[in-house]
Write a protein that holds these residues in place. Structure first.
Motif, mmCIF file in Angstrom:
data_model
loop_
_atom_site.group_PDB
_atom_site.id
_atom_site.type_symbol
_atom_site.label_atom_id
_atom_site.label_comp_id
_atom_site.label_asym_id
_atom_site.label_seq_id
_atom_site.Cartn_x
_atom_site.Cartn_y
_atom_site.Cartn_z
ATOM 1 N N THR A 28 0.915 -1.073 0.053
ATOM 2 C CA THR A 28 -0.031 -0.095 -0.110
ATOM 3 C C THR A 28 0.919 1.153 0.102
ATOM 4 N N VAL A 42 -2.094 9.835 2.693
ATOM 5 C CA VAL A 42 -2.445 9.202 1.452
ATOM 6 C C VAL A 42 -1.947 8.051 1.280
ATOM 7 N N ARG A 43 -3.069 6.968 0.790
ATOM 8 C CA ARG A 43 -2.533 5.571 0.751
ATOM 9 C C ARG A 43 -3.399 5.154 -0.531
ATOM 10 N N VAL A 55 -7.982 3.103 -5.357
ATOM 11 C CA VAL A 55 -8.576 3.935 -4.080
ATOM 12 C C VAL A 55 -7.401 4.797 -3.595
ATOM 13 N N ALA A 57 -6.973 6.501 -0.232
ATOM 14 C CA ALA A 57 -7.736 6.736 1.045
ATOM 15 C C ALA A 57 -6.800 7.937 1.540
ATOM 16 N N ARG A 59 -6.792 10.394 5.211
ATOM 17 C CA ARG A 59 -7.151 10.776 6.331
ATOM 18 C C ARG A 59 -6.165 12.020 7.047
ATOM 19 N N THR A 98 -18.984 10.595 0.281
ATOM 20 C CA THR A 98 -17.654 10.008 0.611
ATOM 21 C C THR A 98 -17.002 10.371 1.566
ATOM 22 N N TRP A 99 -16.983 11.302 2.351
ATOM 23 C CA TRP A 99 -16.229 11.517 3.634
ATOM 24 C C TRP A 99 -16.945 11.268 4.766
ATOM 25 N N CYS A 100 -15.984 10.964 5.649
ATOM 26 C CA CYS A 100 -16.487 10.507 7.267
ATOM 27 C C CYS A 100 -15.787 11.394 8.226
ATOM 28 N N GLU A 112 -11.910 11.402 7.072
ATOM 29 C CA GLU A 112 -11.410 10.086 6.093
ATOM 30 C C GLU A 112 -12.185 10.445 4.587
ATOM 31 N N GLU A 114 -12.250 8.596 0.528
ATOM 32 C CA GLU A 114 -11.716 7.884 -0.600
ATOM 33 C C GLU A 114 -11.923 8.310 -1.717
ATOM 34 N N ARG A 116 -11.893 7.439 -5.782
ATOM 35 C CA ARG A 116 -11.538 6.355 -6.796
ATOM 36 C C ARG A 116 -10.709 6.918 -7.902
#
Length: 170
Positions: A28, A42-43, A55, A57, A59, A98-100, A112, A114, A116
């Motif tokens: 990753t 960023v991952r 993806v 990801a 945070r 798509t944000w948390c 967080e 994601e 695509r």
């Protein structure tokens, strides 16, 4: 250079067009950047659905709700805290789906997201996706800064080297 492709560069597989993807499912590739005095992690990973998409990801710790134990106690401190919770209650309806956002136990506000993208991806595609995310994030950071919950209220570890386990649970 394309005569040498495909090849592996660290955790990335590089194809003939110099596009990047994770070299192996277990890899990753990750990096950290700073935006508006906040560290953003960023991952890159393959999409969990097994498709060719990937993806990014992301945070970050975007702010901190004032604590009752801080020096700004009394009416002013209580008012700042009420404003902060009011903002936090309104965020879920304002943020992209798509944000948390999470209020962590130590009063930090974590975000967080994601993104695509098709893999393999060019460097321009990756930078473009990240730039759009950061520009979309900017007004929310403005709101946090205006309510006293922004980067000024973060510890050095939150705003700078946020790669430590204490910055984000799990």
């Amino acid at each position: 250079m394309s005569g040498d492709a495909p090849f592996r560069r660290g955790p990335f597989a590089v194809d003939e067009a110099m596009r990047l993807s994770p070299a192996e499912a277990a890899d990753t590739p990750a990096f950290r950047l700073r935006w508006r005095d906040r560290a953003v992690h960023v991952r890159m990973a393959q999409a969990p659905d097994g498709s060719d998409s990937g993806v990014l990801a992301l945070r970050t710790i975007v702010g901190r709700v004032p604590s009752t134990a801080e020096r700004a106690v009394g009416r002013e401190g209580a008012a700042r805290r009420r404003r902060a919770f009011s903002v936090m209650l309104g965020w879920p309806g304002l943020l992209p789906r798509t944000w948390c956002v999470r209020l962590l136990s130590d009063h930090r506000v974590g975000l967080e997201a994601e993104l695509r993208l098709e893999l393999p991806a060019s460097a321009a595609t990756l930078l473009g996706a990240l730039s759009l995310f950061l520009l979309e994030l900017a007004p929310y950071l403005d709101l946090l800064d205006e309510t006293g919950m922004g980067a000024a209220g973060l510890a050095a570890d939150d705003a700078g080297d946020a790669g430590t386990a204490k910055t984000w649970p799990g």
